[in-house]
Design a protein around this motif. Sequence first.
Motif, short mmCIF file in Angstrom:
data_model
loop_
_atom_site.label_atom_id
_atom_site.label_comp_id
_atom_site.label_asym_id
_atom_site.label_seq_id
_atom_site.Cartn_x
_atom_site.Cartn_y
_atom_site.Cartn_z
N HIS A 16 -23.69 6.45 -18.39
CA HIS A 16 -22.25 6.30 -18.17
C HIS A 16 -21.97 6.03 -16.69
CE1 HIS A 16 -20.40 7.44 -22.07
NE2 HIS A 16 -21.61 7.92 -22.27
N ARG A 17 -22.65 6.74 -15.82
CA ARG A 17 -22.46 6.54 -14.39
C ARG A 17 -22.93 5.14 -13.97
NH1 ARG A 17 -24.73 12.41 -12.52
NH2 ARG A 17 -22.78 13.54 -12.82
N ALA A 18 -24.08 4.71 -14.49
CA ALA A 18 -24.60 3.39 -14.13
C ALA A 18 -23.67 2.28 -14.60
CB ALA A 18 -26.00 3.19 -14.71
N SER A 19 -23.12 2.43 -15.81
CA SER A 19 -22.21 1.39 -16.31
C SER A 19 -20.94 1.35 -15.47
CB SER A 19 -21.90 1.58 -17.79
OG SER A 19 -21.14 2.73 -18.01
N ALA A 20 -20.47 2.51 -15.04
CA ALA A 20 -19.28 2.54 -14.19
C ALA A 20 -19.58 1.88 -12.84
CB ALA A 20 -18.80 3.98 -13.99
N ARG A 21 -20.75 2.17 -12.28
CA ARG A 21 -21.12 1.56 -11.00
C ARG A 21 -21.31 0.06 -11.15
NH1 ARG A 21 -25.18 5.55 -10.64
NH2 ARG A 21 -24.18 7.47 -10.03
N ALA A 22 -21.84 -0.37 -12.29
CA ALA A 22 -22.07 -1.80 -12.52
C ALA A 22 -20.74 -2.56 -12.54
CB ALA A 22 -22.82 -2.03 -13.83
N GLU A 24 -18.51 -2.14 -10.53
CA GLU A 24 -18.14 -2.28 -9.13
C GLU A 24 -16.70 -1.82 -8.87
OE1 GLU A 24 -19.09 -6.23 -7.84
OE2 GLU A 24 -21.20 -5.97 -8.31
N LYS A 25 -16.30 -0.83 -9.57
CA LYS A 25 -14.97 -0.24 -9.40
C LYS A 25 -15.17 1.22 -8.99
CE LYS A 25 -12.75 -3.82 -11.10
NZ LYS A 25 -12.10 -4.76 -10.25
N GLN A 26 -14.92 1.54 -7.75
CA GLN A 26 -15.18 2.88 -7.25
C GLN A 26 -14.37 3.94 -8.00
OE1 GLN A 26 -17.62 3.70 -4.98
NE2 GLN A 26 -17.17 5.75 -5.69
N LEU A 27 -13.09 3.65 -8.25
CA LEU A 27 -12.27 4.62 -8.95
C LEU A 27 -12.83 4.90 -10.35
CD1 LEU A 27 -9.80 6.44 -9.17
CD2 LEU A 27 -8.48 4.44 -9.89
N ARG A 28 -13.21 3.84 -11.06
CA ARG A 28 -13.77 4.02 -12.40
C ARG A 28 -15.05 4.84 -12.34
NH1 ARG A 28 -17.17 0.43 -16.12
NH2 ARG A 28 -16.92 1.50 -18.08
N SER A 29 -15.88 4.54 -11.36
CA SER A 29 -17.13 5.28 -11.20
C SER A 29 -16.86 6.76 -10.92
CB SER A 29 -17.95 4.67 -10.06
OG SER A 29 -19.14 5.37 -9.88
N ASP A 30 -15.94 7.03 -10.02
CA ASP A 30 -15.60 8.41 -9.68
C ASP A 30 -15.02 9.15 -10.88
OD1 ASP A 30 -16.43 7.87 -7.11
OD2 ASP A 30 -14.40 7.73 -6.28
N LEU A 31 -14.13 8.49 -11.63
CA LEU A 31 -13.54 9.11 -12.81
C LEU A 31 -14.59 9.39 -13.88
CD1 LEU A 31 -10.18 7.15 -13.17
CD2 LEU A 31 -10.46 9.56 -12.57
N THR A 32 -15.49 8.43 -14.07
CA THR A 32 -16.55 8.61 -15.06
C THR A 32 -17.42 9.81 -14.69
OG1 THR A 32 -16.59 6.27 -15.62
CG2 THR A 32 -18.58 7.53 -16.13
N GLU A 33 -17.80 9.91 -13.43
CA GLU A 33 -18.61 11.05 -12.99
C GLU A 33 -17.87 12.36 -13.21
OE1 GLU A 33 -21.24 11.24 -9.80
OE2 GLU A 33 -21.24 9.08 -9.47
N ALA A 34 -16.60 12.40 -12.88
CA ALA A 34 -15.82 13.63 -13.05
C ALA A 34 -15.69 14.01 -14.52
CB ALA A 34 -14.44 13.46 -12.41
N ILE A 35 -15.39 13.02 -15.35
CA ILE A 35 -15.23 13.29 -16.79
C ILE A 35 -16.55 13.76 -17.39
CG2 ILE A 35 -14.78 12.21 -19.04
CD1 ILE A 35 -12.69 10.44 -17.49
N ARG A 36 -17.62 13.02 -17.14
CA ARG A 36 -18.91 13.40 -17.71
C ARG A 36 -19.36 14.77 -17.19
NH1 ARG A 36 -21.29 11.83 -22.23
NH2 ARG A 36 -23.11 12.75 -21.31
N GLY A 37 -19.11 15.02 -15.93
CA GLY A 37 -19.48 16.33 -15.38
C GLY A 37 -18.73 17.46 -16.07
#
Length: 105
Positions: A16-22, A24-37
């Motif tokens: 999930h984190r890798a797909s968010a980083r792919a 290239e949207k920092q906000l999406r990546s940060d939200l994904t990390e927070a949600i999954r965490g």
Amino acid sequence: PGGSRETSNDAATAIHRASARAAEKQLRSDLTEAIRGSLRRPILIAFHEVDDPRALMAQLQGEHHAIMRAIVDRDTDHAVQLTEDHIRSAAAALPHMTQKPAPPR
């Protein structure tokens, strides 16, 4: 799908984190990390209530592979649809993941 539920869940979080980083949207990546965490523990608890956790892990891993293929193929619309479907199917398959919290008193 071998390994423990914890290992599988951690691998899912990494995907999930890798797909968010792919994306290239920092906000999406940060939200994904927070949600999954925040969902790590509830997901692990829910997996202990599933009748066939190995089958569910295999299903979810297959969905992860399909999402990653769509990302690699740069098929954004398909990746988005697969991700939405994945979130819904995982929530439906895991006990208590779709319940709304009790209202405060």
